[in-house]
Design a protein around this motif. Structure first.
Motif, PDB file in Angstrom:
ATOM      1  N   ALA A  62      -1.377  16.416  -1.366  1.00 11.11           N
ATOM      2  CA  ALA A  62      -2.491  16.546  -0.419  1.00 11.11           C
ATOM      3  C   ALA A  62      -3.760  15.894  -0.954  1.00 11.11           C
ATOM      4  O   ALA A  62      -4.498  15.241  -0.208  1.00 11.11           O
ATOM      5  N   GLN A  63      -4.016  16.049  -2.246  1.00 12.48           N
ATOM      6  CA  GLN A  63      -5.213  15.458  -2.842  1.00 12.48           C
ATOM      7  C   GLN A  63      -5.110  13.929  -2.850  1.00 12.48           C
ATOM      8  O   GLN A  63      -6.080  13.234  -2.537  1.00 12.48           O
ATOM      9  N   ILE A  64      -3.947  13.407  -3.174  1.00  9.41           N
ATOM     10  CA  ILE A  64      -3.756  11.952  -3.171  1.00  9.41           C
ATOM     11  C   ILE A  64      -3.940  11.402  -1.760  1.00  9.41           C
ATOM     12  O   ILE A  64      -4.588  10.373  -1.564  1.00  9.41           O
ATOM     13  N   ALA A  65      -3.403  12.106  -0.780  1.00  4.82           N
ATOM     14  CA  ALA A  65      -3.543  11.668   0.613  1.00  4.82           C
ATOM     15  C   ALA A  65      -5.014  11.631   1.023  1.00  4.82           C
ATOM     16  O   ALA A  65      -5.464  10.678   1.663  1.00  4.82           O
ATOM     17  N   ARG A  66      -5.771  12.663   0.667  1.00  6.22           N
ATOM     18  CA  ARG A  66      -7.205  12.688   0.986  1.00  6.22           C
ATOM     19  C   ARG A  66      -7.934  11.529   0.326  1.00  6.22           C
ATOM     20  O   ARG A  66      -8.783  10.876   0.934  1.00  6.22           O
ATOM     21  N   GLU A  67      -7.622  11.262  -0.941  1.00  2.00           N
ATOM     22  CA  GLU A  67      -8.270  10.166  -1.660  1.00  2.00           C
ATOM     23  C   GLU A  67      -7.966   8.807  -1.027  1.00  2.00           C
ATOM     24  O   GLU A  67      -8.799   7.908  -1.036  1.00  2.00           O
ATOM     25  N   LEU A  68      -6.759   8.675  -0.478  1.00  2.00           N
ATOM     26  CA  LEU A  68      -6.365   7.413   0.159  1.00  2.00           C
ATOM     27  C   LEU A  68      -6.830   7.329   1.614  1.00  2.00           C
ATOM     28  O   LEU A  68      -6.732   6.272   2.232  1.00  2.00           O
ATOM     29  N   GLY A  69      -7.266   8.458   2.152  1.00  2.00           N
ATOM     30  CA  GLY A  69      -7.741   8.473   3.535  1.00  2.00           C
ATOM     31  C   GLY A  69      -6.624   8.493   4.559  1.00  2.00           C
ATOM     32  O   GLY A  69      -6.761   7.942   5.656  1.00  2.00           O
ATOM     33  N   ILE A  70      -5.504   9.116   4.198  1.00  2.00           N
ATOM     34  CA  ILE A  70      -4.376   9.222   5.126  1.00  2.00           C
ATOM     35  C   ILE A  70      -3.988  10.687   5.266  1.00  2.00           C
ATOM     36  O   ILE A  70      -4.401  11.533   4.470  1.00  2.00           O
ATOM     37  N   ALA A  71      -3.187  10.977   6.276  1.00  3.53           N
ATOM     38  CA  ALA A  71      -2.742  12.347   6.511  1.00  3.53           C
ATOM     39  C   ALA A  71      -1.678  12.744   5.486  1.00  3.53           C
ATOM     40  O   ALA A  71      -0.914  11.893   5.004  1.00  3.53           O
ATOM     41  N   ASP A  72      -1.633  14.031   5.173  1.00  5.75           N
ATOM     42  CA  ASP A  72      -0.618  14.540   4.243  1.00  5.75           C
ATOM     43  C   ASP A  72       0.780  14.222   4.749  1.00  5.75           C
ATOM     44  O   ASP A  72       1.658  13.824   3.979  1.00  5.75           O
ATOM     45  N   SER A  73       0.978  14.415   6.059  1.00 11.08           N
ATOM     46  CA  SER A  73       2.300  14.197   6.645  1.00 11.08           C
ATOM     47  C   SER A  73       2.723  12.733   6.541  1.00 11.08           C
ATOM     48  O   SER A  73       3.903  12.431   6.356  1.00 11.08           O
ATOM     49  N   THR A  74       1.762  11.823   6.635  1.00 13.26           N
ATOM     50  CA  THR A  74       2.070  10.397   6.511  1.00 13.26           C
ATOM     51  C   THR A  74       2.573  10.085   5.109  1.00 13.26           C
ATOM     52  O   THR A  74       3.595   9.415   4.938  1.00 13.26           O
ATOM     53  N   VAL A 113       3.196   5.937  -2.848  1.00 15.93           N
ATOM     54  CA  VAL A 113       4.360   6.710  -3.294  1.00 15.93           C
ATOM     55  C   VAL A 113       4.399   6.765  -4.819  1.00 15.93           C
ATOM     56  O   VAL A 113       4.680   7.811  -5.404  1.00 15.93           O
ATOM     57  N   GLN A 114       4.074   5.656  -5.452  1.00 14.88           N
ATOM     58  CA  GLN A 114       4.052   5.618  -6.916  1.00 14.88           C
ATOM     59  C   GLN A 114       2.993   6.568  -7.470  1.00 14.88           C
ATOM     60  O   GLN A 114       3.217   7.231  -8.486  1.00 14.88           O
ATOM     61  N   LEU A 115       1.845   6.664  -6.801  1.00  9.96           N
ATOM     62  CA  LEU A 115       0.806   7.605  -7.222  1.00  9.96           C
ATOM     63  C   LEU A 115       1.312   9.043  -7.157  1.00  9.96           C
ATOM     64  O   LEU A 115       1.001   9.858  -8.033  1.00  9.96           O
ATOM     65  N   VAL A 116       2.072   9.359  -6.128  1.00 10.20           N
ATOM     66  CA  VAL A 116       2.611  10.713  -5.997  1.00 10.20           C
ATOM     67  C   VAL A 116       3.575  11.001  -7.138  1.00 10.20           C
ATOM     68  O   VAL A 116       3.541  12.079  -7.739  1.00 10.20           O
ATOM     69  N   LYS A 117       4.407  10.007  -7.470  1.00 11.61           N
ATOM     70  CA  LYS A 117       5.421  10.214  -8.515  1.00 11.61           C
ATOM     71  C   LYS A 117       4.810  10.319  -9.906  1.00 11.61           C
ATOM     72  O   LYS A 117       5.275  11.095 -10.731  1.00 11.61           O
ATOM     73  N   THR A 118       3.767   9.530 -10.167  1.00  9.27           N
ATOM     74  CA  THR A 118       3.246   9.481 -11.532  1.00  9.27           C
ATOM     75  C   THR A 118       1.838  10.053 -11.679  1.00  9.27           C
ATOM     76  O   THR A 118       1.360  10.198 -12.801  1.00  9.27           O
ATOM     77  N   GLY A 119       1.188  10.375 -10.570  1.00 12.21           N
ATOM     78  CA  GLY A 119      -0.212  10.776 -10.623  1.00 12.21           C
ATOM     79  C   GLY A 119      -0.477  12.135 -11.211  1.00 12.21           C
ATOM     80  O   GLY A 119      -1.533  12.375 -11.784  1.00 12.21           O
ATOM     81  N   GLY A 120       0.448  13.062 -11.079  1.00  7.09           N
ATOM     82  CA  GLY A 120       0.222  14.400 -11.599  1.00  7.09           C
ATOM     83  C   GLY A 120      -0.722  15.224 -10.741  1.00  7.09           C
ATOM     84  O   GLY A 120      -1.113  16.314 -11.116  1.00  7.09           O
ATOM     85  N   LYS A 121      -1.115  14.679  -9.601  1.00  5.23           N
ATOM     86  CA  LYS A 121      -1.988  15.406  -8.677  1.00  5.23           C
ATOM     87  C   LYS A 121      -1.162  15.885  -7.482  1.00  5.23           C
ATOM     88  O   LYS A 121      -0.119  15.314  -7.180  1.00  5.23           O
ATOM     89  N   PRO A 122      -1.651  16.890  -6.785  1.00  7.39           N
ATOM     90  CA  PRO A 122      -0.952  17.332  -5.577  1.00  7.39           C
ATOM     91  C   PRO A 122      -0.947  16.221  -4.509  1.00  7.39           C
ATOM     92  O   PRO A 122      -1.875  15.410  -4.430  1.00  7.39           O
ATOM     93  N   PHE A 176       0.838  -1.194   0.000  1.00  8.52           N
ATOM     94  CA  PHE A 176       0.000   0.000   0.000  1.00  8.52           C
ATOM     95  C   PHE A 176       0.876   1.249   0.000  1.00  8.52           C
ATOM     96  O   PHE A 176       0.628   2.202  -0.752  1.00  8.52           O
ATOM     97  N   LYS A 177       1.901   1.235   0.845  1.00  7.63           N
ATOM     98  CA  LYS A 177       2.794   2.397   0.925  1.00  7.63           C
ATOM     99  C   LYS A 177       3.516   2.622  -0.399  1.00  7.63           C
ATOM    100  O   LYS A 177       3.617   3.761  -0.877  1.00  7.63           O
ATOM    101  N   GLN A 178       4.006   1.541  -1.001  1.00  2.00           N
ATOM    102  CA  GLN A 178       4.713   1.674  -2.271  1.00  2.00           C
ATOM    103  C   GLN A 178       3.791   2.184  -3.375  1.00  2.00           C
ATOM    104  O   GLN A 178       4.196   3.021  -4.184  1.00  2.00           O
ATOM    105  N   GLU A 179       2.558   1.707  -3.400  1.00  2.00           N
ATOM    106  CA  GLU A 179       1.604   2.180  -4.408  1.00  2.00           C
ATOM    107  C   GLU A 179       1.245   3.644  -4.186  1.00  2.00           C
ATOM    108  O   GLU A 179       1.091   4.414  -5.146  1.00  2.00           O
TER     109      GLU A 179
END
Length: 98
Positions: free
Chosen positions: A28-40, A17-26, A12-15
């Motif tokens: 913070a938005q990816i964190a909200r979609e995954l239901g985790i904190a931005d800092s995490t 991180v991969q979303l952040v690298k390739t997602g093109g989204k901020p 889950f963590k690796q996926e």
């Protein structure tokens, strides 16, 4: 009452991180979609960039530094117990000679 800490799998963590690298989204938005904190998510990205494939070892699978630290702490605890036993023995033997 303390909130129970959620645990996430290595995959889950690796996926995430991969979303952040390739997602093109901020991030913070990816964190909200995954239901985790931005800092995490930020910490996961940081660990991934620092340790690469060795990131997120999981419980029981420690990095060499963590394993060495655990071993040294255990060795220190044993040494302290031995010292305490010797102190008590010295006290017992010095009293019996009087």
């Amino acid at each position: 009452m303390q909130k129970e800490q959620r645990r996430f799998t290595r995959e889950f963590k690796q996926e995430a991180v991969q979303l952040v690298k390739t997602g093109g989204k901020p991030m913070a938005q990816i964190a909200r979609e995954l239901g985790i904190a931005d800092s995490t998510l930020y910490e996961w990205c940081k660990q991934s960039s620092e340790h690469g494939e060795q990131a997120f070892p999981g419980s029981g699978h420690q990095t060499p530094q963590e394993e060495e630290l655990r071993r040294l702490k255990r060795e220190l605890e044993v040494t302290r117990q031995e010292r305490d036993i010797l102190k008590k023995a010295l006290g017992v033997f010095s009293r019996s000679q009087l």
